[in-house]
Structures are given as structure tokens and as C-alpha cells.
Design an enzyme around this catalytic site. Structure first.
Site, mmCIF file in Angstrom:
data_model
loop_
_atom_site.group_PDB
_atom_site.id
_atom_site.type_symbol
_atom_site.label_atom_id
_atom_site.label_comp_id
_atom_site.label_asym_id
_atom_site.label_seq_id
_atom_site.Cartn_x
_atom_site.Cartn_y
_atom_site.Cartn_z
ATOM 1 N N HIS A 44 38.590 38.353 29.909
ATOM 2 C CA HIS A 44 38.812 38.790 31.285
ATOM 3 C C HIS A 44 39.911 37.978 31.974
ATOM 4 C CE1 HIS A 44 37.218 41.141 34.623
ATOM 5 N NE2 HIS A 44 37.493 40.111 35.401
ATOM 6 N N SER A 89 38.642 46.755 37.704
ATOM 7 C CA SER A 89 37.372 47.307 37.218
ATOM 8 C C SER A 89 36.201 46.434 37.645
ATOM 9 C CB SER A 89 37.400 47.362 35.692
ATOM 10 O OG SER A 89 37.482 46.056 35.172
ATOM 11 N N HIS A 90 35.069 47.053 37.839
ATOM 12 C CA HIS A 90 33.824 46.295 37.995
ATOM 13 C C HIS A 90 32.733 47.048 37.251
ATOM 14 C CE1 HIS A 90 32.052 43.012 40.741
ATOM 15 N NE2 HIS A 90 32.884 42.505 39.887
ATOM 16 N N ASP A 112 42.142 40.556 46.661
ATOM 17 C CA ASP A 112 43.393 40.436 45.923
ATOM 18 C C ASP A 112 44.570 40.868 46.788
ATOM 19 O OD1 ASP A 112 42.894 39.366 43.419
ATOM 20 O OD2 ASP A 112 42.190 41.276 42.606
#
Ligand SMILES: Nc1ncnc2c1ncn2[C@@H]1O[C@H](COP(=O)(O)OP(=O)(O)O)[C@@H](O)[C@H]1O
Ligand SMILES: [Mg+2]
Lengths: 730, 77, 227, 77
Positions: A44, A89-90, A112
Site C-alpha cells: 500500500h 480506494s477503501h 489528500d
């Protein structure tokens, strides 16, 4: 706890990686250090499987102010204005706890964006769920939608568009991709690169708790039967605090005191501090006893790995601490000086006056492993030969009604009505169109945005699929009259250690890049999510492309609703009749093999640019791209939205009416024009060598084709609008 | 019969509401308040008259719907 | 005409309201919730949003903020106080308006256009308004108006119901009720009709490129009447 | 010390959430469930060590903030 190979493996590192850490350090790391390595070397954070291929992405362009590598990409939209945007993405957290997972996904992507000094002005989401028959799907959908809305609505940023898909390959692994656009003054963009020695490092926002410890490694772990045990790592979002953090950060940014700023996302304090130092080629020293903690007795290990939300790390100019603190006090947020930049090029952690970790920054960032994983090329599948007689028993009307109520085509109002899409008072195209459009506050400009994916095509042939998604995004932006500028991408794939999955990744990336380059539609930010796999079953390759376009004057925006009886509808682009992988083939002919429709980049660009030319001359009354479902579906949507009908020309040249009306050939648009302009429009189209056909004429309230189709728009509309609502309510 | 249930956030899980309430109470002059945690309360009226059985049923409801065991605990009163 | 918009932590329609008020000629000031006094003004607006994250109950915590006492005093002295959405919720929590706003009947947040009927024109907000039925925008999770039967009787007897959800032709029924509100109530007055709370957001409908223009009708009328 | 509070809707006040939960439970096969009412639960940690005093304080908190007496009742456990 003594650190050994097994402990390293439990932290998600491989034997080889553990050996490399020992070699680099020339000693065995302590537990805190090991945890820091595991977080930073995780897929990640390190992009170890993808980095090599992401380098191939087309990322340059005259409008690009900041490409990939920062918190988000930045593009120039003229005057002093720039748009900051990114998608992320989550997926894994949302599968485990749909509400909080989706909510914190939205929170994370907004941070972000405002980290870079931009005020968020629009949110989008791309969500993928398992089969509508699967027992978990409904609850996951409900939870995810509530979570996305719960967070975005509370912050007060409109959710203006998105995309929702169902496919059984997501049964055990849903996708939740959230995208945010922010507006910033070009000269006031903030970056994460630290600079200068002995500068104070500041922690602001919420307190640190034990949330999400190991979230980053979870994001890269394959789900297995032990999933229950991984549950406590889900974070809880606090949109209220994020709203305060947003306002406080923007207020502080007005003063000239921030050197660099970075949100604490995955791997929290670890990755934010390491990234800032690494980019600035500096060291950083943190006193963890000074970190505001929510719980008693938190250890350095926990503090460094916590993924508590709504936190930021800032490097300030010396002497500005007091003024900065006043702002955060006003907004009732924690503020603490927790360290300083150093010249050691090391990450040094102090806790209760003892040094608890010391790692050269390079080891964590530049020396992180990079893998050139094996991958397998996909062959283009054979085209299917459909025997003539299978069309014999089919009726246009029943095919139309069946397709328009397909879960992947039907109206998604049940979803977007739960999102506040009008707050901030600048939304001029709501969800339900080809792209959402918001005005640049106080100006005549507007920004269009959309998000697309086409896992079916990508699965059938990743290279073509990759190209197709970019083209679809480009078309959606053109359809609202905006000039496409740049994209962000969220690459959702299975296990990269499998050659097939890795191959899908590599080829999709190449496809994306090729199309982006040809269309001058560069990638400025993005995110990779691997290991979307449960018990060995992976998802279809699903790159989500978020596109952003510009309208110089918002009054020239296009929409898809038919405007006027007697006007003429043209189809731009050639209809070859490609049925393979279409919704028609899959749901009516029950055939799911064959190649996806071909992409012709020349036509794509030429058709799109010509539509924009026509729009500029004000010839277009309404516009819609032809996407999944084909011409008849696209037409139906225009009729439904405009509450008008259409009489199709009886002399349309058809090889086969089903393949004409339901094929998914690319590069096509439907435009509505006034009869009196037909000649001029035709001339422009011919001048630009654009293929077009006259499809029909707008009438009151029916869709008609010879004696084969005569159906009221109301009936189509009911089918289109009721499926999802009925599914969710019952 | 009526069964009462309390569902609370697991300790350690952030409780944004509780935090905001605590701060407000302090602001209102209730200086003694150290922490507030908010939970849910359910009153379930069931036709089942056997208490043990009713509670067993309710326990299952908690597991399957009323509590999200990822972040919550429950207690049947 | 001078107006004040109060900003609470978590307000998010404060800017939109500022834009709308200025567009129609108000001289507007933004007021921070921690201030103790209001500047001199003719209208105080509590904007929409999620003050304090809607935690505990919507509007409950904002109802305890420092500025609120001045707002109450201003209202008691006859000043115009307008609460939109979360502002409406705050007004009921402070007791300036009767009743409460509960969660929407179908338990979902709703963002869409609705029609509302103007029920009473003997007040400064709707006197001489050019339309009886307005198309406005709602965006809320807790807009389900409720009060006790006794209270409802008082409200009705005093003509305190300001707006009701209706169909485009003005008829009220279950279908035109988006959130389950008692009697389709979308907005109510206090007894004196200087305090108005309403769920719909007129500030989101102030030009034809937005969701519609009936917000303009509302504001144009409001400034004319507050002169 | 810790004080626990339950806030419930007054009887007669509609509880859409409770109703939805009841319907879901029935849909899941819990056929015995007649009615569900949802309320709130608070755990208040206070520095006040005198129980009577603490409860008196909490009673005031309920009246002033934690419950909306128009529609809710509260009970200090
Ligand atoms: N999850 C979502 N969030 C917001 N809007 C959505 C979502 N899903 C779908 N929509 C909206 O529904 C519309 C239809 O989407 P789609 O079927 O992909 O359109 P088309 O293929 O016609 O371009 C889009 O305008 C999109 O913005
Ligand atoms: Mg489209």
C-alpha cells in the site's frame, strides 16, 4: 517482545524482506522499528509490485502543474485557478464495516486534497458490489452509501457524480473508490516536501487512538476465514472534526508559515513523517511522548502505526508556532509540537526521554523493495459468430425493457439522492447525467468530473479495456460540453503474485497510458489496490478512471435531456454492430465470451473534438455518449430525462436491428440539433471526416421504430427508475 | 415480554459524539465530567413468554443485526 | 437592510446563505458562535449544515453556544430570525420554535427538489409573495417535524404553519411528504411570526443554472418586506 | 465514578428507526418481535465521588442537554 523471522512474517513481511532489513541496519530491528518497516514496505505504501509499471503511465501535459507523487495531482484551469484531484480506494475496510469504511475513505481523500491548500468542491465515488442475488450485497450497498453520504454531507462538499456496478466477482470483495476535486490558487499550492533544518514538526487534528493499527497491511492482505479477527482495525470517521480541520488548515495556509504539510493516511504518523523527510532529503526527530493520545499507555509502536483519522503533520517556519496554535485552538483541535527536522537523514523516535527507534530514511523509502513480478499476456478472444436464428424470437421492446432495468444500467437515484449534491451552491449538473458539473465559485468557469470503469471489458482483454475506460471518461466529459484535461486512476486488482492478475494489471496500465497519451489526457494522480481477493477468488480487473474537464463558460454546458420536439437526433461515430461483451449479449443471448469492442483512438479523438466544435457553435441542444447498452438505451435515457419521445428513421441502414441498437461500439455520441441547423452541422461533420447517421426526430412521448417498436416513454421510465428502489426497499 | 439491550462502542473505539457532548457539558459549566460515551438502547417487545428463550433470541438479534461486533459490544439487561 | 449569519462549528451552508443575502441586497455579516453579542441588524440567519456534526440530536449542541442567548434576546425583541434546515433544528432545540425534527421516516438522507405551499401571508416573510407554491430544495436526514397534539392545536390555531410540502398543483398528501413530517409541515413560525424555521434551502435556488429559481422569489420578497 | 443514563422516546412519539428494525428482524425470521423502540444510552464518567451529588448533576445535564423533554424521557440508572 523479541523480533525474529516469525514476528516479521506476522507483520506481513517476507523472509527475504526481513533479511534485507537486518542487512541494511546491520542489526536486528526492535519491534517498533520492525513495525515501521512493515508499514513502509507494505504494498500500500511502497507500491512494490506496481512501481515499475506505473512509470509507464503518461503523466505529462501542458496543463499539468503536479503529476503523480504528491498527495494529489494538480492541473491548470486558467487564470489563477488550479484543480487538485485524486481518487483512492477503501475496499477492504468497507467490506468489513461498510459505513465506517466508506466514510473514512471519503474523509481520507478529502484530506489528500485540502492538504495541498485546496478547498474541496466536489466528491465522486465509484462503487462495485457483488451479484444482486448475493446475500451480503444489499446491506453492503446500504452501508456504503450511507457512509459516503454521512461523511460528505456533513463536511458540506457536494457529491456530484459516481458510478455503481454489480458483478459476482465482487461478492467477497467490494470496491469503494472515492474521488475529490479541490480548488486552489495556483500560487498557493502546498506540498509535502520538508525543507530546512531544525524546523518544528507539528501534529494537528484529532487525538491518536488505537484505531486501525495495521490498517495498511490489511489493505494489502487477502481475506481469509480469519477475517473476523482482523475486524478491530477498522477506524471510525469523525466528519465533524474533519470539517474543523479543513477550515483550520485553510486558515493557517493563508499565513506564510507552512513549509510542508502531509495528512496522516495509511500507516499514519509513520508514512507521513517518513515521506516528508524523504522528499526533503532530511532527517526527522519525533518525541512520541508529545503526541496527543486518546487512550492511556499507548506505546511507541501503537502511536507510530495508529490510523486514527482526521490528523495532519506540518513542518512550520520557526517562530510561527504560537500563531498557528491560536488557529487550531479556535477550531478546538489538538496542536502539538512533536519534533523537528534534522540533518541526520534518519527517522529518530524518542519516548519518555529514551530513543526507541533509529532508521535511516532511505531504508524506508528509496530502499524499499521493488518487484518485477512475473506476468502473463492475455490473448484477444475470438469473435463470436451469432447464428441468425437466435435473434428470430427476440422482440425489440422486451429487450429494451430488460436491459434498461438491468442493475448496471438502471437509474441510481436511490443512491445519489442520499448524497447532498447541491451544497456550496455551484452544482449545475447533478448526478444522473454524463458527468457532474460545478461552477468555479464566483467565475464563469465550470469544472466537469466523472468516474468510470469497465471491468467486463478489462477482464475480456485488459489492454483494450484499459484504453476503453479512458475513452469513456473522455466521452462523458465531452458530453457535458467540457474539454477533458486530465485523469486520476484507482487500479483495483487481484493478487499481483499471480501471473494472470499481474498481467491484467500491466496490460490495463499500458492501455490506460496509450489512450491517455493519444488523447492528451494525462494521468496526474492515482492509487493502486491489490489483493482484492477472498479465498483465492479475485475480482475482475477494475481500473476506475476519474476524469476532469473544463468549461470556459458554464452557460455552454450540455446535458442529455431531449429539449425540443421536431429536432433531429444524430449518432456520431460508426456503428459496426459489435455485440461481444455487451449487456445485450450477456443478458439476452447469455453469451459472455468474445473480445470487448475495439478502440480506435483516431476516431475517438476526432469525434470528441468535433462534438466540442459543434457545441462551441451552439448547435447542440442535448448530448449523450453511447455507452453500455448501446444506442437504444442511450436514446431512451435522453427521452426519459427530457420527458420527450423519438421517432426512429425507418430507413436506418441495418445489418441486424439488434446489433444496430444494442451493440457497444466505441467513440459514439448522440446529439440533438435543430432541424434548421442540420445542413450546417452536416457540413462540419463532413469537413472533419466524422461518420454520422440521422437517427430520428424528437416527438412527444413515445419511442417508435417502424411497426417494431411503439412504446411510451413513461413505460420505459418506470422500468429504468424502479429497479434499484424496489431492490433496496424490499 | 420486554427485553432491554444496551449497545456500546468497544473501549478504544473513537466516539465522536461522546467527545462533543463532553466538551459541551464542560462548556456549560459541568466541570466534573471526565468522559462521555454514547451508546444505543433497545426495548424489544416479544411474544415469546419464556424469558430464557426470549433472551436467547435477542442474543441472536444482537449478533446478527443490533450490534456491529466490529466496533460494538452489547449487553442484555 | 442588515443581516447576520451565525457560523457554528460544522455549519456548511453559511457561505451559500451569505452569497444569497448579498445577491438580493442585504448587507451581511458573518458571526462566530463564540461571540457574545450580535451586531445591529434586521435579520439573523441560522444557516444549514451539521453544527457539531449533528451529534446527540441535530441542533442540540449549537443550541448551547455562546451567541444563542443574544439570538433569543433579539427574537424576543421582535427581530427577524430565520433558521434553514440545521438552523430550524437549532431553533426548536432552543425553544424559540415549538416541536422537534426527527429522523426522516424512510431513514435516508434526502436531497431533491420539493414543492411547498405558503400557508400564511400575514407575516414579514411571505407578505405579498408572488407565488403561493414554491419549488425549493431539501437536503436533510432529520426533517420529520413532530409535536404533541396539544401543541399542534396551538400552532394551527395561531396560523403558525408557514410552509407545507405539496404537489406541484398545491395539493397536500402523503406522496408529497418527503420525510414523514406531521401535517406535511416544512416550516413553522413562532407565535409572533418573527421567527421562521424551514427545512428547504432557498439559498440553493437563486439562479436558473442551479436547481431552480424560486429561492430568488423568497429572498426578493424578504428584503422588500424587511425594509 | 460512572453514571449511566437511558434516554427513550416518550410513548406516543413515533420511532421510525425502531419500526424499521422491527421490520428487518421480522424479515430475518424473528417472528416473535412485536415492537422495537430505540433509545440512547450514556456512560458519564465524573470526578464527583459523592454519588448523590453526581446523580444530581447528571439529572441537570439530562434536563439541559442530554434529553429533549418535548419527546424524550430519561432515566438515571
Ligand atoms: N455511486 C454513485 N454516486 C453518485 N452518482 C452515481 C452513482 N452511481 C451512479 N451515479 C450517477 O448515475 C448516472 C448514470 O451512471 P452510468 O450508468 O454510469 O451512466 P452512463 O453510462 O449513461 O454515462 C451518472 O450520472 C452517475 O453520476
Ligand atoms: Mg455517459
Amino acid at each position: 517482545m523479541e523480533v525474529n523471522e516469525q514476528v516479521a512474517i506476522d507483520h506481513g513481511l517476507t523472509k527475504e524482506e526481513f533479511k534485507k532489513i537486518n542487512d541494511l541496519l546491520k542489526r536486528t530491528p526492535n519491534l517498533t522499528e520492525l513495525a515501521i518497516f512493515s508499514a513502509m514496505w507494505n504494498e500500500h505504501c511502497s507500491y512494490k509490485s506496481s512501481r515499475k509499471h506505473l512509470k509507464n503511465l503518461h503523466t505529462k501535459g501542458s496543463k499539468v502543474i503536479q503529476g503523480p507523487g504528491e498527495n494529489a495531482g494538480v492541473i491548470d484551469i486558467g487564470d489563477e485557478d488550479a484543480i487538485v484531484f485524486k481518487i483512492e480506494s477503501h475496499n477492504h475496510p468497507s467490506f468489513i464495516e461498510p459505513y465506517q469504511g466508506a466514510a473514512t475513505g471519503v474523509g481520507g481523500i478529502m484530506r489528500d486534497v485540502f492538504t495541498m491548500g485546496a478547498r474541496p468542491i466536489a466528491n465522486l465515488n465509484s462503487i462495485h458490489f457483488g451479484s444482486t442475488q448475493h446475500r451480503k450485497t444489499k446491506n453492503l450497498l446500504r452501508g456504503v452509501v450511507k457512509g459516503i453520504g454521512g461523511y460528505g454531507n456533513c463536511i458540506g462538499v457536494p457529491t456530484i457524480a459516481g458510478q455503481t456496478n454489480f458483478d459476482e466477482s465482487y461478492n467477497g470483495n467490494i470496491l469503494v473508490n472515492a474521488m475529490t476535486l479541490g480548488l486552489v490558487n495556483k500560487k498557493k499550492i502546498f506540498y509535502s516536501k520538508a525543507a530546512g533544518l531544525n524546523k518544528p514538526v507539528i501534529y494537528v487534528g484529532s487525538k491518536t487512538g488505537r484505531d486501525g493499527i495495521h490498517g495498511a497491511s490489511m489493505a494489502s492482505a487477502i481475506f481469509d476465514d480469519k477475517i473476523e479477527e482482523k475486524k478491530p482495525t477498522v477506524q471510525v470517521g469523525d466528519p465533524f472534526t474533519e470539517k474543523l480541520l479543513l477550515e483550520a488548515c485553510l486558515e493557517l495556509m493563508k499565513q506564510d508559515s507552512i513549509i510542508s504539510i502531509q495528512d496522516m493516511g495509511a500507516a499514519g504518523l509513520t508514512s507521513s513523517s517518513v515521506e516528508m523527510a524523504s522528499k526533503g532529503k532530511l532527517g526527522i526527530e519525533l518525541d512520541l511522548s508529545k503526541v496527543p493520545c486518546r487512550e492511556d499507555k499507548m506505546s511507541p509502536y501503537e502511536i507510530m502505526l495508529s490510523e486514527s483519522q482526521e490528523r495532519m503533520l506540518i513542518v512550520l517556519e520557526n517562530g510561527k508556532e504560537q500563531k498557528a496554535k491560536e488557529i487550531f485552538d479556535k477550531w478546538n483541535l489538538d496542536f502539538a509540537v512533536i519534533g523537528k527536522t534534522t540533518k541526520t537523514n534518519k527517522l529518530e523516535l524518542i519516548f519518555n526521554n529514551k530513543k526507541v527507534a533509529e532508521i535511516p530514511i532511505d531504508f524506508l523509502a528509496e530502499n524499499a523493495p521493488v518487484y518485477d513480478r512475473k506476468w502473463k499476456k492475455s490473448k484477444l478472444p475470438q469473435k463470436i459468430n451469432y447464428p441468425k436464428q437466435i435473434f428470430k424470437s427476440l422482440k425489440l421492446e422486451s429487450c429494451l425493457l430488460k436491459i434498461i432495468s438491468n442493475p448496471n444500467i438502471c437509474e441510481k437515484k436511490w443512491i445519489w439522492e442520499q448524497y447532498d449534491h447541491t451544497v456550496m451552491g455551484d452544482t449545475i449538473q447533478k448526478p444522473g447525467g454524463d458527468a457532474g458539473v460545478v461552477r468555479v465559485h464566483g467565475t464563469n468557469k465550470a469544472v466537469a468530473a466523472c468516474v468510470d470503469s469497465s471491468a467486463i471489458y478489462c477482464f475480456a482483454h485488459p489492454l483494450t479495456g484499459g484504453k476503453q475506460v479512458v475513452c469513456e471518461s473522455w466521452r462523458n466529459l465531452i458530453s457535458v460540453g467540457s474539454k477533458p484535461i486530465a485523469i486520476t486512476n484507482c487500479l483495483n486488482f487481484g493478487n499481483p503474485e499471480k501471473e494472470k492478475n499481474m498481467g491484467e494489471f500491466v496490460e490495463c496500465v499500458n492501455g490506460i497510458s496509450e489512450a491517455a497519451k493519444y488523447l492528451d489526457y494525462p494521468v496526474v494522480s492515482g492509487n493502486v489496490s491489490f489483493y482484492n481477493e477472498t479465498k483465492d477468488k479475485g475480482i475482475k480487473p477494475t481500473p476506475s478512471i476519474g476524469g476532469v474537464g473544463l468549461l470556459k463558460d458554464y452557460r455552454n454546458m450540455l446535458s442529455m435531456d431531449l429539449k425540443k420536439e421536431e429536432s433531429i437526433v444524430l449518432v456520431i461515430g460508426k456503428t459496426e454492430g459489435h455485440l461481444d461483451q455487451s449487456v445485450f449479449s450477456r443478458t439476452i443471448l447469455l453469451e459472455n465470451k468474445g473480445p470487448p469492442p475495439e478502440i480506435n483512438l483516431f476516431n475517438e479523438k476526432n469525434n470528441g473534438e468535433t462534438v466540442l466544435k459543434l457545441a462551441k457553435e451552439n448547435y447542440i441542444l442535448s448530448c449523450h455518449d453511447v455507452s453500455v447498452g448501446g444506442i437504444l438505451i442511450a436514446l431512451s435515457k435522453m427521452c426519459i430525462k427530457g420527458n420527450k419521445g423519438l421517432k426512429l428513421n425507418s430507413n436506418i441502414k441495418l445489418h441486424n436491428k439488434f446489433s444496430y441498437f444494442f451493440s457497444e461500439d466505441q467513440g459514439r455520441y448522440l446529439i440533438e440539433i435543430e432541424k434548421k441547423n442540420l445542413e450546417k452541422v452536416t457540413e462540419i461533420l463532413k469537413q472533419n471526416s466524422v461518420h454520422f447517421e440521422e437517427l430520428g426526430i424528437v416527438i412527444k412521448d413515445k419511442l417508435q421504430f417502424k411497426d417494431e417498436l411503439n412504446i411510451s416513454i413513461n413505460d420505459i421510465s418506470k422500468k429504468y427508475k424502479s429497479w434499484l428502489k424496489d431492490y433496496m426497499v424490499n | 415480554m420486554k427485553i432491554k439491550i444496551i449497545v456500546t462502542l468497544k473501549s478504544g473505539v473513537l466516539d465522536p459524539q461522546g467527545k462533543a457532548i463532553q466538551q459541551t457539558l464542560t462548556g456549560m459549566g459541568f466541570n466534573d465530567v471526565k468522559e462521555v460515551r454514547q451508546g444505543k438502547y433497545f426495548d424489544i417487545e416479544t411474544n415469546e413468554s419464556d424469558e430464557a428463550k426470549a433472551k436467547k433470541n435477542v442474543d441472536e438479534m444482537c449478533k446478527k443485526l443490533l450490534a456491529n461486533l466490529v466496533i460494538e459490544d452489547y449487553k442484555i439487561l | 437592510m442588515r443581516s447576520s449569519v451565525i457560523i457554528f462549528p460544522g455549519s456548511n451552508c453559511d457561505r451559500d446563505m451569505d452569497v444569497a443575502l448579498k445577491k438580493y441586497g442585504f448587507k451581511n455579516h458573518m458571526i462566530w458562535h463564540n461571540d457574545i453579542t450580535l451586531p445591529k441588524c434586521d435579520l439573523v440567519v441560522l444557516p444549514g449544515g451539521f453544527s457539531y456534526g449533528d451529534y446527540l440530536r441535530c441542533g442540540s449542541i449549537a443550541g448551547k453556544s455562546k451567541i444563542i442567548q443574544s439570538v433569543i434576546d433579539f427574537a424576543k425583541s421582535g427581530g427577524l430570525v430565520l433558521g434553514i434546515c440545521n438552523g430550524f433544528q437549532i431553533l426548536t432545540e432552543t425553544g424559540l420554535l415549538p416541536g422537534v425534527l426527527q429522523q426522516n421516516k424512510y431513514l435516508n438522507f434526502i436531497c431533491r427538489n420539493v414543492h411547498v405551499k405558503v400557508n400564511d401571508k400575514k407575516n414579514k416573510y411571505f407578505k405579498d409573495i408572488s407565488k403561493d407554491i414554491l419549488e425549493l430544495h431539501i437536503a436533510h436526514n432529520e426533517g420529520n417535524y413532530f409535536c404533541s397534539e396539544e401543541e399542534l392545536k396551538v400552532i394551527e390555531d395561531n396560523n403558525q404553519i408557514a410552509l407545507t410540502y405539496c404537489n406541484s398543483d398545491g395539493s397536500n398528501n402523503k406522496d408529497s411528504n418527503p420525510n414523514g413530517a406531521l401535517k406535511n409541515i416544512a416550516g413553522i413560525f413562532n407565535k409572533e411570526k418573527n421567527v421562521l424555521g424551514m427545512m428547504p434551502h432557498p439559498e440553493r435556488m437563486i439562479d436558473k443554472y442551479l436547481s431552480g429559481q424560486d429561492g430568488s422569489v423568497f429572498f426578493e420578497n424578504l428584503i422588500r418586506n424587511s425594509k
